[in-house]
Enzyme design. Structure first.
Site, PDB file in Angstrom:
ATOM      1  N   ARG A 158     -15.685  17.333 -19.681  1.00  0.00           N
ATOM      2  CA  ARG A 158     -15.588  18.437 -18.738  1.00  0.00           C
ATOM      3  C   ARG A 158     -16.879  19.245 -18.725  1.00  0.00           C
ATOM      4  O   ARG A 158     -17.480  19.501 -19.773  1.00  0.00           O
ATOM      5  CB  ARG A 158     -14.410  19.355 -19.093  1.00  0.00           C
ATOM      6  CG  ARG A 158     -13.064  18.697 -18.994  1.00  0.00           C
ATOM      7  CD  ARG A 158     -11.931  19.693 -19.097  1.00  0.00           C
ATOM      8  NE  ARG A 158     -12.004  20.521 -20.289  1.00  0.00           N
ATOM      9  CZ  ARG A 158     -11.032  21.349 -20.670  1.00  0.00           C
ATOM     10  NH1 ARG A 158      -9.931  21.455 -19.940  1.00  0.00           N
ATOM     11  NH2 ARG A 158     -11.159  22.087 -21.758  1.00  0.00           N
TER      12      ARG A 158
ATOM     13  N   ASP B  94      -0.961  44.510 -18.671  1.00  0.00           N
ATOM     14  CA  ASP B  94      -1.003  43.098 -18.297  1.00  0.00           C
ATOM     15  C   ASP B  94      -0.561  42.956 -16.847  1.00  0.00           C
ATOM     16  O   ASP B  94       0.435  43.563 -16.447  1.00  0.00           O
ATOM     17  CB  ASP B  94      -0.083  42.265 -19.205  1.00  0.00           C
ATOM     18  CG  ASP B  94      -0.495  40.812 -19.285  1.00  0.00           C
ATOM     19  OD1 ASP B  94      -0.567  40.159 -18.224  1.00  0.00           O
ATOM     20  OD2 ASP B  94      -0.737  40.317 -20.401  1.00  0.00           O
TER      21      ASP B  94
ATOM     22  N   TYR C 223     -17.765  31.362 -17.677  1.00  0.00           N
ATOM     23  CA  TYR C 223     -16.899  32.055 -18.631  1.00  0.00           C
ATOM     24  C   TYR C 223     -17.687  32.535 -19.841  1.00  0.00           C
ATOM     25  O   TYR C 223     -17.552  33.680 -20.279  1.00  0.00           O
ATOM     26  CB  TYR C 223     -15.759  31.139 -19.074  1.00  0.00           C
ATOM     27  CG  TYR C 223     -14.938  31.699 -20.206  1.00  0.00           C
ATOM     28  CD1 TYR C 223     -14.038  32.734 -19.982  1.00  0.00           C
ATOM     29  CD2 TYR C 223     -15.055  31.198 -21.507  1.00  0.00           C
ATOM     30  CE1 TYR C 223     -13.283  33.268 -21.015  1.00  0.00           C
ATOM     31  CE2 TYR C 223     -14.302  31.721 -22.537  1.00  0.00           C
ATOM     32  CZ  TYR C 223     -13.422  32.755 -22.296  1.00  0.00           C
ATOM     33  OH  TYR C 223     -12.678  33.281 -23.333  1.00  0.00           O
TER      34      TYR C 223
ATOM     35  N   ARG D 249     -13.908  21.400 -33.171  1.00  0.00           N
ATOM     36  CA  ARG D 249     -13.644  22.812 -32.940  1.00  0.00           C
ATOM     37  C   ARG D 249     -13.184  23.475 -34.233  1.00  0.00           C
ATOM     38  O   ARG D 249     -12.557  22.842 -35.092  1.00  0.00           O
ATOM     39  CB  ARG D 249     -12.549  22.996 -31.874  1.00  0.00           C
ATOM     40  CG  ARG D 249     -12.882  22.403 -30.501  1.00  0.00           C
ATOM     41  CD  ARG D 249     -13.915  23.242 -29.795  1.00  0.00           C
ATOM     42  NE  ARG D 249     -14.222  22.751 -28.461  1.00  0.00           N
ATOM     43  CZ  ARG D 249     -15.210  21.921 -28.168  1.00  0.00           C
ATOM     44  NH1 ARG D 249     -15.996  21.460 -29.142  1.00  0.00           N
ATOM     45  NH2 ARG D 249     -15.439  21.540 -26.926  1.00  0.00           N
TER      46      ARG D 249
ATOM     47  N   LYS E 114     -18.107  36.504 -20.974  1.00  0.00           N
ATOM     48  CA  LYS E 114     -17.678  37.061 -22.259  1.00  0.00           C
ATOM     49  C   LYS E 114     -18.868  37.618 -23.044  1.00  0.00           C
ATOM     50  O   LYS E 114     -18.734  38.603 -23.769  1.00  0.00           O
ATOM     51  CB  LYS E 114     -16.933  36.002 -23.077  1.00  0.00           C
ATOM     52  CG  LYS E 114     -15.644  35.505 -22.433  1.00  0.00           C
ATOM     53  CD  LYS E 114     -14.661  36.632 -22.152  1.00  0.00           C
ATOM     54  CE  LYS E 114     -13.961  37.107 -23.407  1.00  0.00           C
ATOM     55  NZ  LYS E 114     -12.926  38.134 -23.112  1.00  0.00           N
TER      56      LYS E 114
END
Length: 315
Positions: free
Chosen positions: A274, A36, A147, A215, A151
């Site tokens: 958004r 990390d 994004y 979601r 991915k």
């Protein structure tokens, strides 16, 4: 002796996975290594297990630095990323470099280090705004943001590294993971961590859009358990699975649930939608259940309560 490596292991999901792996190793012993760069992860997320974990503060884009950590691992769990749709739009280049270039470096190090299996944290954002619900693994990808593209490219690389380089890979498409240690301090933070912060502070949260977007919120311990199952399941190399809960809740519903838990009434503010956000998301978990043994333990109410208790104690 078994060796696990978790990239992004000081982050929210990664640190939960680290704890799951330590339980899995139990008295038999083994090694858990964390890679990390602490861009979004925190040492404090690993404080109580720090004596049992080797933390390597390096960037996944640095192939030479991560190679010796990854070499010889039984399983690598690749969770490190810049995990934000809006940030990938605001800052597409660093998002690309971490999520695509960094992912390639991890895969390459896994091949050279003779890793048995790599579990890749993919994203449900790859489905885009298809109206079909639930989302099934056989559906075509229709990413709406940098994004989501990044991915999805990782999934493609995972499949190719299995077919071309004999690296066993399993991709898991995460669906809106929530739970303890999710950082609410950033403008790019997950909506549920922001809800928790505002609920405890008794301030109004801002919901982008009308709040009726839905979601498949999935509790982090269920996701970590599925990651471990993906590491051990036979006959699944090169495949991709949904890592959701199979449920669907609107943001307005979640905010109402949280207010009820606290016994308060706090009106939410609403802002413009958004860019890059999908309207609805819900996982079909049939394949993950049949082939990986996916069995989520936490209802949305139980997960929210456990998460709220943690934030109340921490904030």
């Amino acid at each position: 002796m078994k060796k696990y490596v978790v990239t992004g292991g000081a982050g929210f999901i990664g640190s939960t996975l680290v704890r799951t792996l330590l339980v899995d190793l139990g008295d038999a012993g083994g090694e858990v290594h964390v890679i990390d760069n602490l861009m979004s992860g925190h040492k404090k997320n690993l404080e109580e297990v720090s004596d049992r974990v080797a933390l390597h503060i390096v960037d996944i884009r640095d192939g030479a630095a991560i190679a010796p950590v990854i070499a010889g691992a039984d399983t690598v769990f690749h969770l490190a990323a810049i995990p934000s749709v809006p940030r990938s739009i605001d800052e597409p280049r660093p998002s690309h470099e971490v999520n695509i270039d960094g992912t390639f470096e991890v895969f390459d190090a896994a091949v050279k280090g003779k890793v048995r299996r790599l579990v890749y944290a993919a994203s449900s954002s790859a489905y885009g705004d298809s109206e079909t619900l639930p989302k099934i693994e056989t559906m075509a990808a229709k990413p709406k943001s940098p994004y989501a593209v990044q991915k999805y490219v990782g999934e493609l690389y995972a499949s190719v590294f299995t077919s071309c380089f004999d690296l066993e890979t399993v991709s898991l498409r995460f669906f809106n993971v929530y739970g303890p240690r999710q950082d609410p301090s950033s403008a790019y933070s997950g909506i549920l961590s922001l809800f928790m912060k505002h609920l405890i502070a008794r301030t109004e949260p801002t919901i982008f859009g009308d709040g009726e977007q839905s979601r498949d919120f999935t509790y982090v311990e269920d996701v970590a358990a599925l990651c471990l199952k993906a590491a051990h399941a036979p006959g699944v190399a090169g495949k991709m699975f949904n890592a959701g809960n199979g449920g669907r809740y609107t943001l307005n519903e979640i905010w109402r649930m949280l207010q009820k838990m606290e016994g308060v009434e706090i009106r939410a503010k609403y802002g413009p939608p958004r860019a890059g956000d999908v309207r609805h998301s819900m996982a079909d978990t049939t394949a993950a259940t049949a082939e990986l043994g996916h069995a989520p333990k936490f209802t949305i109410e139980a997960g929210l309560k456990k998460t709220l208790d943690w934030y109340r104690a921490s904030l």
